[in-house]
Motif scaffolding. Structure first.
Motif, PDB file in Angstrom:
ATOM      1  N   GLN A  52       0.824  -1.216   0.000  1.00  0.00           N
ATOM      2  CA  GLN A  52       0.000   0.000   0.000  1.00  0.00           C
ATOM      3  C   GLN A  52       0.856   1.263   0.000  1.00  0.00           C
ATOM      4  O   GLN A  52       0.506   2.267  -0.634  1.00  0.00           O
ATOM      5  CB  GLN A  52      -0.913  -0.013   1.224  1.00  0.00           C
ATOM      6  CG  GLN A  52      -1.864   1.173   1.342  1.00  0.00           C
ATOM      7  CD  GLN A  52      -2.726   1.097   2.593  1.00  0.00           C
ATOM      8  OE1 GLN A  52      -2.650   0.127   3.352  1.00  0.00           O
ATOM      9  NE2 GLN A  52      -3.522   2.116   2.826  1.00  0.00           N
ATOM     10  N   GLN A  53       1.977   1.238   0.700  1.00  0.00           N
ATOM     11  CA  GLN A  53       2.803   2.429   0.840  1.00  0.00           C
ATOM     12  C   GLN A  53       3.747   2.669  -0.338  1.00  0.00           C
ATOM     13  O   GLN A  53       4.465   3.669  -0.351  1.00  0.00           O
ATOM     14  CB  GLN A  53       3.609   2.348   2.142  1.00  0.00           C
ATOM     15  CG  GLN A  53       2.728   2.396   3.385  1.00  0.00           C
ATOM     16  CD  GLN A  53       3.526   2.163   4.652  1.00  0.00           C
ATOM     17  OE1 GLN A  53       4.405   1.304   4.706  1.00  0.00           O
ATOM     18  NE2 GLN A  53       3.225   2.925   5.690  1.00  0.00           N
ATOM     19  N   ARG A  54       3.761   1.767  -1.284  1.00  0.00           N
ATOM     20  CA  ARG A  54       4.586   1.926  -2.481  1.00  0.00           C
ATOM     21  C   ARG A  54       3.746   1.579  -3.702  1.00  0.00           C
ATOM     22  O   ARG A  54       4.046   0.652  -4.453  1.00  0.00           O
ATOM     23  CB  ARG A  54       5.826   1.028  -2.417  1.00  0.00           C
ATOM     24  CG  ARG A  54       6.842   1.433  -1.382  1.00  0.00           C
ATOM     25  CD  ARG A  54       7.556   2.724  -1.755  1.00  0.00           C
ATOM     26  NE  ARG A  54       8.632   3.035  -0.831  1.00  0.00           N
ATOM     27  CZ  ARG A  54       8.493   3.736   0.280  1.00  0.00           C
ATOM     28  NH1 ARG A  54       7.280   4.189   0.625  1.00  0.00           N
ATOM     29  NH2 ARG A  54       9.515   3.990   1.073  1.00  0.00           N
ATOM     30  N   LYS A  55       2.693   2.327  -3.885  1.00  0.00           N
ATOM     31  CA  LYS A  55       1.759   2.040  -4.974  1.00  0.00           C
ATOM     32  C   LYS A  55       2.472   2.067  -6.325  1.00  0.00           C
ATOM     33  O   LYS A  55       3.359   2.885  -6.551  1.00  0.00           O
ATOM     34  CB  LYS A  55       0.608   3.044  -4.963  1.00  0.00           C
ATOM     35  CG  LYS A  55      -0.289   2.912  -3.737  1.00  0.00           C
ATOM     36  CD  LYS A  55      -1.398   3.948  -3.779  1.00  0.00           C
ATOM     37  CE  LYS A  55      -2.279   3.840  -2.548  1.00  0.00           C
ATOM     38  NZ  LYS A  55      -1.537   4.137  -1.300  1.00  0.00           N
ATOM     39  N   GLY A  56       2.077   1.158  -7.180  1.00  0.00           N
ATOM     40  CA  GLY A  56       2.699   1.067  -8.494  1.00  0.00           C
ATOM     41  C   GLY A  56       3.986   0.262  -8.498  1.00  0.00           C
ATOM     42  O   GLY A  56       4.681   0.221  -9.511  1.00  0.00           O
ATOM     43  N   HIS A  57       4.268  -0.386  -7.378  1.00  0.00           N
ATOM     44  CA  HIS A  57       5.503  -1.158  -7.275  1.00  0.00           C
ATOM     45  C   HIS A  57       5.253  -2.496  -6.581  1.00  0.00           C
ATOM     46  O   HIS A  57       4.226  -2.692  -5.928  1.00  0.00           O
ATOM     47  CB  HIS A  57       6.560  -0.390  -6.490  1.00  0.00           C
ATOM     48  CG  HIS A  57       6.978   0.886  -7.125  1.00  0.00           C
ATOM     49  ND1 HIS A  57       6.350   2.091  -6.854  1.00  0.00           N
ATOM     50  CD2 HIS A  57       7.942   1.151  -8.038  1.00  0.00           C
ATOM     51  CE1 HIS A  57       6.928   3.043  -7.571  1.00  0.00           C
ATOM     52  NE2 HIS A  57       7.888   2.510  -8.291  1.00  0.00           N
ATOM     53  N   MET A  58       6.211  -3.396  -6.727  1.00  0.00           N
ATOM     54  CA  MET A  58       6.226  -4.614  -5.924  1.00  0.00           C
ATOM     55  C   MET A  58       7.607  -4.733  -5.309  1.00  0.00           C
ATOM     56  O   MET A  58       8.614  -4.273  -5.874  1.00  0.00           O
ATOM     57  CB  MET A  58       5.873  -5.846  -6.754  1.00  0.00           C
ATOM     58  CG  MET A  58       6.838  -6.220  -7.844  1.00  0.00           C
ATOM     59  SD  MET A  58       6.243  -7.709  -8.727  1.00  0.00           S
ATOM     60  CE  MET A  58       7.639  -8.025  -9.796  1.00  0.00           C
ATOM     61  N   ILE A  59       7.652  -5.327  -4.123  1.00  0.00           N
ATOM     62  CA  ILE A  59       8.896  -5.447  -3.382  1.00  0.00           C
ATOM     63  C   ILE A  59       9.023  -6.864  -2.828  1.00  0.00           C
ATOM     64  O   ILE A  59       8.019  -7.546  -2.616  1.00  0.00           O
ATOM     65  CB  ILE A  59       8.967  -4.434  -2.221  1.00  0.00           C
ATOM     66  CG1 ILE A  59       7.851  -4.704  -1.199  1.00  0.00           C
ATOM     67  CG2 ILE A  59       8.890  -3.001  -2.744  1.00  0.00           C
ATOM     68  CD1 ILE A  59       7.944  -3.856   0.059  1.00  0.00           C
ATOM     69  N   PRO A  60      10.244  -7.331  -2.566  1.00  0.00           N
ATOM     70  CA  PRO A  60      10.403  -8.635  -1.913  1.00  0.00           C
ATOM     71  C   PRO A  60      10.126  -8.510  -0.415  1.00  0.00           C
ATOM     72  O   PRO A  60      10.525  -7.530   0.221  1.00  0.00           O
ATOM     73  CB  PRO A  60      11.870  -8.983  -2.184  1.00  0.00           C
ATOM     74  CG  PRO A  60      12.549  -7.673  -2.392  1.00  0.00           C
ATOM     75  CD  PRO A  60      11.523  -6.746  -2.967  1.00  0.00           C
ATOM     76  N   ALA A  61       9.414  -9.477   0.135  1.00  0.00           N
ATOM     77  CA  ALA A  61       9.093  -9.472   1.563  1.00  0.00           C
ATOM     78  C   ALA A  61       9.114 -10.900   2.079  1.00  0.00           C
ATOM     79  O   ALA A  61       8.868 -11.847   1.323  1.00  0.00           O
ATOM     80  CB  ALA A  61       7.723  -8.838   1.800  1.00  0.00           C
ATOM     81  N   LYS A  62       9.387 -11.053   3.356  1.00  0.00           N
ATOM     82  CA  LYS A  62       9.469 -12.393   3.958  1.00  0.00           C
ATOM     83  C   LYS A  62       8.101 -12.815   4.467  1.00  0.00           C
ATOM     84  O   LYS A  62       7.419 -12.063   5.164  1.00  0.00           O
ATOM     85  CB  LYS A  62      10.492 -12.407   5.094  1.00  0.00           C
ATOM     86  CG  LYS A  62      10.729 -13.814   5.654  1.00  0.00           C
ATOM     87  CD  LYS A  62      11.936 -13.862   6.557  1.00  0.00           C
ATOM     88  CE  LYS A  62      13.234 -13.671   5.791  1.00  0.00           C
ATOM     89  NZ  LYS A  62      13.492 -14.787   4.840  1.00  0.00           N
ATOM     90  N   TRP A  63       7.715 -14.057   4.131  1.00  0.00           N
ATOM     91  CA  TRP A  63       6.422 -14.596   4.543  1.00  0.00           C
ATOM     92  C   TRP A  63       6.507 -15.016   6.009  1.00  0.00           C
ATOM     93  O   TRP A  63       7.235 -15.923   6.370  1.00  0.00           O
ATOM     94  CB  TRP A  63       6.056 -15.776   3.658  1.00  0.00           C
ATOM     95  CG  TRP A  63       4.648 -16.271   3.851  1.00  0.00           C
ATOM     96  CD1 TRP A  63       3.683 -15.758   4.656  1.00  0.00           C
ATOM     97  CD2 TRP A  63       4.063 -17.388   3.198  1.00  0.00           C
ATOM     98  NE1 TRP A  63       2.523 -16.481   4.556  1.00  0.00           N
ATOM     99  CE2 TRP A  63       2.725 -17.491   3.665  1.00  0.00           C
ATOM    100  CE3 TRP A  63       4.512 -18.314   2.253  1.00  0.00           C
ATOM    101  CZ2 TRP A  63       1.857 -18.492   3.218  1.00  0.00           C
ATOM    102  CZ3 TRP A  63       3.655 -19.303   1.817  1.00  0.00           C
ATOM    103  CH2 TRP A  63       2.333 -19.388   2.288  1.00  0.00           C
ATOM    104  N   GLY A  64       5.735 -14.339   6.830  1.00  0.00           N
ATOM    105  CA  GLY A  64       5.737 -14.563   8.272  1.00  0.00           C
ATOM    106  C   GLY A  64       5.879 -13.223   8.966  1.00  0.00           C
ATOM    107  O   GLY A  64       6.984 -12.728   9.161  1.00  0.00           O
TER     108      GLY A  64
END
Length: 257
Positions: A52-64
Motif C-alpha cells: 500500500q505504501q509503495r503504490k505502483g511497485h512490488m517489493i520482496p518481503a518475507k512470509w511470516g
C-alpha cells in the motif's frame, strides 16, 4: 488455512499484468526472480508483494509477519519462541481490527501477494495405521490468472518487510476440501483472494473498517477456483518442482471435484 503457495511468474510478467515496477532496495541483482513451484510458508521464503505504501511497485518481503520491534535477521529465533503465532503466515480477518500489533497496520500497510495458486489438505474417511489418510489439493484460478491474495505487512527494526495472508471463514468449496478445523477456534478457513477489480481498490488509502470488511467478505467466489488432488510428495523436502501440481488419483477419496 494457507501455509503453502505456488508462484512461478517472472518479474516481467507480473510487472506487465499489474502495470507496476519492482523495487529491490539494496538488492543489486539485475535478474532477481522469486520463483517457487512450492513455496513452503514454514521456511519463510521471500516473495513479491504489492504494498500500500509503495503504490505502483512490488517489493520482496518475507512470509511470516513480525512486530516492528523485532529484528528481521533473527526471524528463525523469533518464530521458534513464538509458536502460538503459527509462523505469522496467516491472520484471521475477523481479529485483525482488534489485534494489538496490527490494528493500525490494516489501515496503512495492506498488500497483495501475487501467486499462481495454493495448497490445502483434505482428510479422507480412510484410516491407515490408525491415522486419517490425508491428500493435498492444489487450487488455481479457472482462467490461470495470478491470484490476488490479500495480506498485511510490517517493517522490522532492521528494515525487513514481513507479511501475512488474511484468512476468512470457509465457503462451501473450501469446507469440503479443507475439511478439518486447524485452529483453536474450531472453524473452517480459506485464504482471502481478491477479484482483479478489487485488488487495486484494496491498496487505496482512506478506507474505514466497514470498507475493508466488505472487501474481505466479498472476495473471489468458489466457481472461479479449480482444484484437484496432487502427490503426497508435497510434504517432502524436494517438493519445489514443476510436476508437484500434477493430478493424482486416490481411491481413498470420497468426494467429487
Amino acid at each position: 488455512m494457507c501455509y503453502s503457495t505456488r508462484a512461478t511468474r517472472k518479474v516481467r510478467e507480473l510487472e506487465d499484468y499489474y502495470e507496476i515496477e519492482r523495487l529491490l532496495g539494496e538488492q543489486e541483482e539485475k535478474e532477481y526472480e522469486l520463483i517457487y513451484n512450492h513455496a513452503n510458508g514454514w521456511a519463510h521464503p521471500n516473495m513479491w508483494i504489492l504494498p500500500q505504501q509503495r503504490k505502483g511497485h512490488m517489493i520482496p518481503a518475507k512470509w511470516g509477519i513480525m512486530p516492528s520491534t523485532s529484528e528481521g535477521a533473527d526471524y528463525k529465533e523469533y518464530f521458534k519462541k513464538n509458536r502460538v503465532a503459527y509462523g505469522g503466515l496467516n491472520l484471521r480477518s475477523e481479529d485483525v481490527f482488534d489485534h494489538y500489533m496490527y490494528s493500525n497496520n490494516v489501515f496503512t500497510k495492506r498488500c497483495i501477494i501475487p501467486v499462481d495458486g495454493f495448497f490445502e489438505p483434505h482428510t479422507t474417511p480412510v484410516k491407515v495405521k490408525g491415522k486419517p489418510f490425508k491428500v493435498p489439493f492444489y487450487f488455481g484460478r479457472t482462467e490461470d490468472k495470478p491470484m490476488n491474495m490479500a495480506g498485511i505487512y510490517n517493517v522490522t527494526k532492521d528494515k525487513m518487510v514481513t507479511f501475512s495472508i488474511f484468512t476468512k471463514k470457509a465457503t462451501p468449496l473450501f469446507e469440503e476440501i479443507h475439511n478439518q478445523p486447524s485452529n483453536k477456534h474450531g472453524d473452517y478457513r480459506r485464504p482471502v483472494v481478491l477479484e482483479d477489480s478489487e485488488a487495486e481498490y484494496w491498496l487505496e488509502d482512506g478506507h474505514d473498517k466497514d470498507d475493508l470488511i466488505d472487501i474481505l467478505d466479498n472476495d473471489l467466489p468458489d466457481y472461479e477456483f479449480k482444484t484437484w488432488p496432487i502427490s503426497k510428495d508435497l510434504h517432502k523436502a524436494d517438493s519445489d518442482r514443476p510436476d508437484i501440481i500434477e493430478k493424482v488419483e486416490y481411491e481413498e477419496l470420497a468426494i467429487d471435484f
